[in-house]
Structures are given as structure tokens and as C-alpha cells.
Enzyme design. Structure first.
Site, PDB file in Angstrom:
ATOM      1  N   THR A 133      -3.698   9.382  -6.993  1.00  0.00           N
ATOM      2  CA  THR A 133      -4.022  10.237  -8.150  1.00  0.00           C
ATOM      3  C   THR A 133      -3.880   9.417  -9.449  1.00  0.00           C
ATOM      4  O   THR A 133      -4.625   9.626 -10.400  1.00  0.00           O
ATOM      5  CB  THR A 133      -3.075  11.470  -8.208  1.00  0.00           C
ATOM      6  N   ARG A 144       3.900  -2.103   3.435  1.00  0.00           N
ATOM      7  CA  ARG A 144       3.323  -2.365   2.112  1.00  0.00           C
ATOM      8  C   ARG A 144       3.107  -3.857   1.976  1.00  0.00           C
ATOM      9  O   ARG A 144       4.027  -4.647   2.219  1.00  0.00           O
ATOM     10  CB  ARG A 144       4.211  -1.865   0.980  1.00  0.00           C
ATOM     11  N   ASP A 165      -1.903  -3.249  -0.861  1.00  0.00           N
ATOM     12  CA  ASP A 165      -1.701  -3.704  -2.241  1.00  0.00           C
ATOM     13  C   ASP A 165      -2.009  -5.197  -2.368  1.00  0.00           C
ATOM     14  O   ASP A 165      -1.792  -5.960  -1.414  1.00  0.00           O
ATOM     15  CB  ASP A 165      -0.242  -3.422  -2.643  1.00  0.00           C
ATOM     16  N   HIS A 219     -11.288  -6.080  -4.183  1.00  0.00           N
ATOM     17  CA  HIS A 219     -11.420  -4.797  -3.479  1.00  0.00           C
ATOM     18  C   HIS A 219     -12.433  -4.930  -2.335  1.00  0.00           C
ATOM     19  O   HIS A 219     -12.234  -4.398  -1.255  1.00  0.00           O
ATOM     20  CB  HIS A 219     -11.844  -3.692  -4.446  1.00  0.00           C
ATOM     21  N   ARG A 274      -4.565  -9.272  -7.350  1.00  0.00           N
ATOM     22  CA  ARG A 274      -3.919 -10.597  -7.397  1.00  0.00           C
ATOM     23  C   ARG A 274      -4.645 -11.603  -6.510  1.00  0.00           C
ATOM     24  O   ARG A 274      -4.774 -12.774  -6.844  1.00  0.00           O
ATOM     25  CB  ARG A 274      -2.443 -10.478  -6.991  1.00  0.00           C
ATOM     26  N   LEU A 329      -7.947   6.878  18.259  1.00  0.00           N
ATOM     27  CA  LEU A 329      -7.131   6.632  17.058  1.00  0.00           C
ATOM     28  C   LEU A 329      -7.634   7.530  15.938  1.00  0.00           C
ATOM     29  O   LEU A 329      -8.847   7.698  15.781  1.00  0.00           O
ATOM     30  CB  LEU A 329      -7.291   5.150  16.639  1.00  0.00           C
TER      31      LEU A 329
HETATM   32  C1  FPP Z   1      -4.428  -2.156  -4.382  1.00  0.00           C
HETATM   33  O1  FPP Z   1      -4.700  -3.384  -4.934  1.00  0.00           O
HETATM   34  C2  FPP Z   1      -5.557  -1.546  -3.734  1.00  0.00           C
HETATM   35  C3  FPP Z   1      -6.216  -0.416  -4.142  1.00  0.00           C
HETATM   36  C4  FPP Z   1      -5.900   0.299  -5.378  1.00  0.00           C
HETATM   37  C5  FPP Z   1      -7.300   0.166  -3.395  1.00  0.00           C
HETATM   38  C6  FPP Z   1      -7.379  -0.110  -1.925  1.00  0.00           C
HETATM   39  C7  FPP Z   1      -8.803  -0.336  -1.626  1.00  0.00           C
HETATM   40  C8  FPP Z   1      -9.291  -1.153  -0.661  1.00  0.00           C
HETATM   41  C9  FPP Z   1      -8.460  -1.826   0.325  1.00  0.00           C
HETATM   42  C10 FPP Z   1     -10.723  -1.429  -0.564  1.00  0.00           C
HETATM   43  C11 FPP Z   1     -11.589  -0.357  -0.184  1.00  0.00           C
HETATM   44  C12 FPP Z   1     -11.115   0.623   0.782  1.00  0.00           C
HETATM   45  C13 FPP Z   1     -11.840   1.681   1.113  1.00  0.00           C
HETATM   46  C14 FPP Z   1     -11.369   2.632   2.140  1.00  0.00           C
HETATM   47  C15 FPP Z   1     -13.143   1.897   0.484  1.00  0.00           C
HETATM   48  P1  FPP Z   1      -4.470  -3.583  -6.491  1.00  0.00           P
HETATM   49  O2  FPP Z   1      -5.786  -3.432  -7.155  1.00  0.00           O
HETATM   50  O3  FPP Z   1      -3.414  -2.665  -6.976  1.00  0.00           O
HETATM   51  O4  FPP Z   1      -3.985  -5.062  -6.525  1.00  0.00           O
HETATM   52  P2  FPP Z   1      -3.000  -5.742  -7.599  1.00  0.00           P
HETATM   53  O5  FPP Z   1      -1.712  -5.005  -7.539  1.00  0.00           O
HETATM   54  O6  FPP Z   1      -2.894  -7.164  -7.099  1.00  0.00           O
HETATM   55  O7  FPP Z   1      -3.693  -5.653  -8.927  1.00  0.00           O
END
Ligand code: FPP
Length: 261
Positions: free
Chosen positions: A82, A204, A36, A53, A40, A147
Site C-alpha cells: 500500500t 527477505r 527487496d 524490476h 540497488r 502450488l
Molecule cells: C523491491 O525492490 C521490490 C518491489 C517494490 C517490487 C517487487 C517487484 C518485482 C519483483 C518485479 C515484478 C513482479 C511482479 C509480480 C510483476 P526495491 O525497489 O525496493 O529495491 P531497493 O530497496 O533496492 O530500492
């Protein structure tokens, strides 16, 4: 530097890295991560969420390498829930494209490091291109034993449990099993994670302290570790901190402290 019982210099605790202090005989078997804070992180840098991302894939790499190096057997990453389908379309597209490009880019490293890739979730809802790429990497890496990395994609724990209830209900209706025979392991066998051990350690990032519909059945006795580090900044040292912290805890599984000792 202090001396040990044989009058040999030993580094004091604060001179040892956290990695040195991790007991290799007490490693968590299965680590699950709620990645997460990408958005941010991007905002803090004055960048678009997509950049967060993209940088988040570095965190994925750090976590996988860190787990492989130390000897963790199962790593499950919450990559897309989901509920994430409700994000703006361009963000969903970015995440799906990142998935495809990361799989293409990382297949060689996964093979070299004997890492098997798996995926759990309602995978048929992913774009066809992502499904094809995912299936190809899963097939190519399936015999790797060091792994197992599982990507939770279009995953929701309630959806997973609901799916298992429906499958079991059909078996009851068709007299394949009676309600009296249904036990925990029978339910477990109908979950996406049927061939994996329960989660030992749930991490987390980003300071949020909630479970967000992730592996609800499988975390029944997991230890939780929350860190303020935003996912794109996650380094293997942060993984070491989490494992070290986990090893300091007493897991009682409902028993008393005396019974455990
Ligand atoms: C949460 O950050 C992250 C996600 C919703 C997606 C996780 C994706 C990655 C780590 C990158 C790509 C991974 C793969 C396997 C392709 P957020 O967007 O909720 O952050 P925020 O809470 O700060 O807005």
C-alpha cells in the site's frame, strides 16, 4: 568418500548439494517472500530502477519453480505494498505494466506446472487492465493443485486487519455475532488469507531486516530468514539455503524444548 554402516560409499556432507540435504517430510507448508533490492541491483549495474524490476521477474520465476519442484504448497510474494503507491508515478507505472506483461507471458507455464495464482490486497485500487489480467489468470489456474502462488498487490497488513475489524464490527452491530464469540479463527476468517495456512518461513532479500507491514497476523510463529542477495540475483539455490536453514531450527510455539522432543 566415507562409508556407511553397510560399507557403501556415501558422499560426505560437503559433497552433497543443499537440495539433497533437505528433508522432504519437514518442508515448510507456506513460504512468504519480501522481494527487496531491485533498485540497488539496478544502481550497481549503472541501470535505471525499471531495469531492476524487470530483472526481478526472473527472481519470481526462480522462486515459483523452486517451490513447485521441491513440493512447497503455498508461496506468497510481496509484489506491491500500500505504501509503494507513494513512489514516483513512472516507477508505479513500470511495476503495473510489468505485472500485466508477466501475467500474459507466464500463464502457459503456470498451467503446465499446475500452479494456481491468487492475489491478496486492496485489488480494486489496481489499474483496470491489471485487474482484468489478474482475474483472468486466477480464473484459468484456479483448479491447479501443485502450488498456490499468491501475489500481495496493493497489500498492507494493517489495512487487512482494519478491514476485518470493520467487517466484524458490522456483524456485531447487526447481532450476527456477540463479542464473546469472537476468537482467533473468526478474525482469521476475515483476512485475505482466510483459506491459507499461517506462514512457516518468511524470507527477505537485500540485507534489510524488517517486516514492512507484510502478513503481520499470519507470521506470528514464522521463522525469519534474511539474505544479502538482491532480489534480481535470487536463484532457487537461495531458496534451498533458506529451507535448509529453516529445517535446522526448533519451532517451539511457546513450549519448552523438552515438550517438543
Ligand atoms: C523491491 O525492490 C521490490 C518491489 C517494490 C517490487 C517487487 C517487484 C518485482 C519483483 C518485479 C515484478 C513482479 C511482479 C509480480 C510483476 P526495491 O525497489 O525496493 O529495491 P531497493 O530497496 O533496492 O530500492
Amino acid at each position: 568418500m566415507p562409508l556407511d554402516e553397510n560399507h557403501v560409499f556415501v558422499p560426505s556432507n560437503n559433497e552433497m548439494s543443499v537440495l539433497d540435504q533437505i528433508n522432504r517430510d519437514k518442508l515448510p507448508q507456506h513460504i512468504a517472500v519480501i522481494m527487496d533490492g531491485n533498485g540497488r541491483w539496478a544502481k550497481k549495474q549503472g541501470l535505471l530502477r525499471a531495469a531492476g524490476h524487470k530483472r526481478g521477474t526472473e527472481g519470481v520465476r526462480e522462486a515459483i519453480e523452486g517451490c513447485a519442484e521441491i513440493g512447497i504448497k503455498y508461496l506468497t510474494l510481496y509484489a506491491f505494498s500500500t505504501e509503494n503507491w507513494n513512489r514516483p508515478k513512472n516507477e508505479v507505472d513500470t511495476l503495473m505494466n510489468l505485472l500485466v506483461s508477466s501475467l500474459k507471458k507466464e500463464i502457459k507455464t503456470l498451467q503446465e506446472n499446475k500452479v494456481a495464482l491468487h492475489a491478496i490486497g486492496n485489488l480494486s485500487t489496481l489499474p483496470k487492465k491489471a485487474q482484468r489480467e489478474l482475474n483472468e489468470v486466477i480464473e484459468k489456474t484456479k483448479d491447479n493443485k501443485r502450488l498456490r502462488v499468491t501475489l500481495a498487490l496493493s497489500y498492507g497488513a494493517r489495512e487487512e486487519i482494519l478491514k476485518s475489524f470493520k467487517e466484524i464490527s458490522i456483524k456485531v452491530k447487526n447481532n450476527i455475532i456477540s463479542p464473546a464469540e469472537i476468537d482467533e479463527s473468526y478474525i482469521n476468517n476475515h483476512l485475505y488469507t482466510h483459506d491459507m495456512p499461517d506462514v512457516d518461513l518468511l524470507i527477505r532479500t537485500s540485507g534489510e531486516q524488517r517486516v514492512s507491514n507484510f502478513l503481520l497476523w499470519q507470521i506470528a510463529y514464522a521463522e525469519f530468514y534474511f539474505t544479502d542477495v538482491l532480489w534480481p540475483d535470487f536463484k532457487r539455490e537461495n531458496l534451498h539455503d533458506a529451507i535448509y536453514n529453516y529445517q535446522k531450527r526448533e519451532r517451539r510455539f511457546g513450549k519448552t524444548s523438552e515438550q517438543i522432543q
